[in-house]
Design a protein around this motif. Structure first.
Motif, PDB file in Angstrom:
ATOM      1  N   ILE A  88      -5.335   4.575  89.124  1.00 62.93           N
ATOM      2  CA  ILE A  88      -5.236   5.291  87.474  1.00 62.93           C
ATOM      3  C   ILE A  88      -4.114   4.798  87.252  1.00 62.93           C
ATOM      4  O   ILE A  88      -3.553   4.532  86.695  1.00 62.93           O
ATOM      5  N   GLU A  91      -2.255   1.545  87.955  1.00 67.63           N
ATOM      6  CA  GLU A  91      -2.574   0.310  87.219  1.00 67.63           C
ATOM      7  C   GLU A  91      -1.406   1.154  85.498  1.00 67.63           C
ATOM      8  O   GLU A  91      -0.761   0.271  85.243  1.00 67.63           O
ATOM      9  N   ARG A  92      -1.990   2.350  85.291  1.00 67.25           N
ATOM     10  CA  ARG A  92       0.010   2.808  83.965  1.00 67.25           C
ATOM     11  C   ARG A  92       0.739   1.685  84.610  1.00 67.25           C
ATOM     12  O   ARG A  92       1.440   1.254  83.738  1.00 67.25           O
ATOM     13  N   LEU A 135      -5.463  -0.194  79.420  1.00 71.13           N
ATOM     14  CA  LEU A 135      -6.490   0.696  80.817  1.00 71.13           C
ATOM     15  C   LEU A 135      -7.321   1.225  81.033  1.00 71.13           C
ATOM     16  O   LEU A 135      -7.376   0.604  82.229  1.00 71.13           O
ATOM     17  N   ARG A 136      -8.179   1.444  79.861  1.00 70.93           N
ATOM     18  CA  ARG A 136      -9.227   1.213  80.451  1.00 70.93           C
ATOM     19  C   ARG A 136     -10.378   0.015  80.794  1.00 70.93           C
ATOM     20  O   ARG A 136     -11.039   0.197  81.648  1.00 70.93           O
ATOM     21  N   VAL A 139      -9.035  -0.226  84.860  1.00 73.93           N
ATOM     22  CA  VAL A 139      -9.748   0.694  85.094  1.00 73.93           C
ATOM     23  C   VAL A 139     -11.124  -0.121  85.226  1.00 73.93           C
ATOM     24  O   VAL A 139     -12.369   0.267  86.722  1.00 73.93           O
ATOM     25  N   PRO A 147     -12.705   5.724  83.352  1.00 71.75           N
ATOM     26  CA  PRO A 147     -11.617   6.783  83.570  1.00 71.75           C
ATOM     27  C   PRO A 147     -11.925   8.284  82.588  1.00 71.75           C
ATOM     28  O   PRO A 147     -11.267   9.428  83.003  1.00 71.75           O
TER      29      PRO A 147
END
Length: 240
Positions: A88, A91-92, A135-136, A139, A147
């Protein structure tokens, strides 16, 4: 006239909690406790040990197995959560540094799921300006996890510890109640295996009798193997 849809408050209420982190360790803990101690008792009893020795071995197996299961579940769930957290964070970072590229990537993922290209591009563009929502979505699409809904390692450990203990206690009960017959302990353990299989089948929607017989059969194979080993070793060392 078509039937009215159910109220929004009731939608989804029939679903089981599959993400809480307790069901899998509870199922495996109970099964492992039953199979491990039934097989252990069969092996020690088959070797010619007295009832007191069987109780000692079974109790040691219960305590050692429950602790081992709890540590294993805690470690595995925590390691999984840490790995997800690292992904995560990665990815952020990509979303912060390369928002346009990540938007194109998300659009491609949505198209791969069958969403029309123009709609997928609109969704990806809209999410580009909402970093947390983007982001969610990334993911969920790339890692297949939520997440905000990860299992607790403490819940997994506690569930595994308690359920293993309960399962391992079942074949010991006849000895603890004063009965010294090995066959009775194995019969009680077999009944416990069947019930555990039925309960698992209830959770998974399978036929209850198939679930019970399947777990009973697998436990019987393990019991027969350890009993035979116990007989052979017991004869070799002069116990039977």
């Amino acid at each position: 006239m078509s039937a009215a849809p159910p109220p929004a408050a009731t939608i989804g209420e029939h679903h089981a909690d599959v993400a809480g982190g307790w069901l899998r360790p509870a199922v495996f803990g109970t099964m492992d406790g039953l199979v491990t101690n039934i097989a252990l008792i069969a092996g020690v009893g088959g070797g010619g040990a007295a009832a007191g020795s069987i109780v000692l071995a079974g109790t040691a197996g219960l305590v050692a197995g429950a602790i081992s299961m709890a540590i294993g579940e805690y470690t595995s769930v925590r390691a999984q959560n840490e790995q997800i957290a690292a992904e995560i964070a990665k990815e952020r970072y990509e979303l912060d540094r390369h928002p346009e590229a990540e938007a194109r990537e998300l659009a491609g993922l949505l198209v791969g799921r069958g969403i029309p290209a123009d709609l997928a591009e609109q969704v990806a563009t809209a999410l580009r300006d909402r970093p947390e929502a983007a982001l969610r979505m990334h993911v969920q699409e790339e890692l297949g996890v939520d997440p905000d809904d990860r299992p607790s390692p403490w819940v997994a450990a506690g569930s595994s510890f308690s359920c293993f203990s309960v399962g391992a206690l079942v074949p010991l009960l006849p000895f603890l109640l004063g009965f010294g017959q090995l066959w009775l302990a194995l019969a009680v353990g077999g009944a416990g295996l069947f019930v555990a299989g039925v309960l698992v089948a209830r959770f998974t929607g399978r036929r209850w009798w198939r679930g019970g017989l399947r777990l009973l059969s697998l436990g019987a194979l393990a019991t027969a193997a350890t009993y035979l080993v116990g007989r052979l070793v017991g004869a070799g060392v002069g116990l039977s």
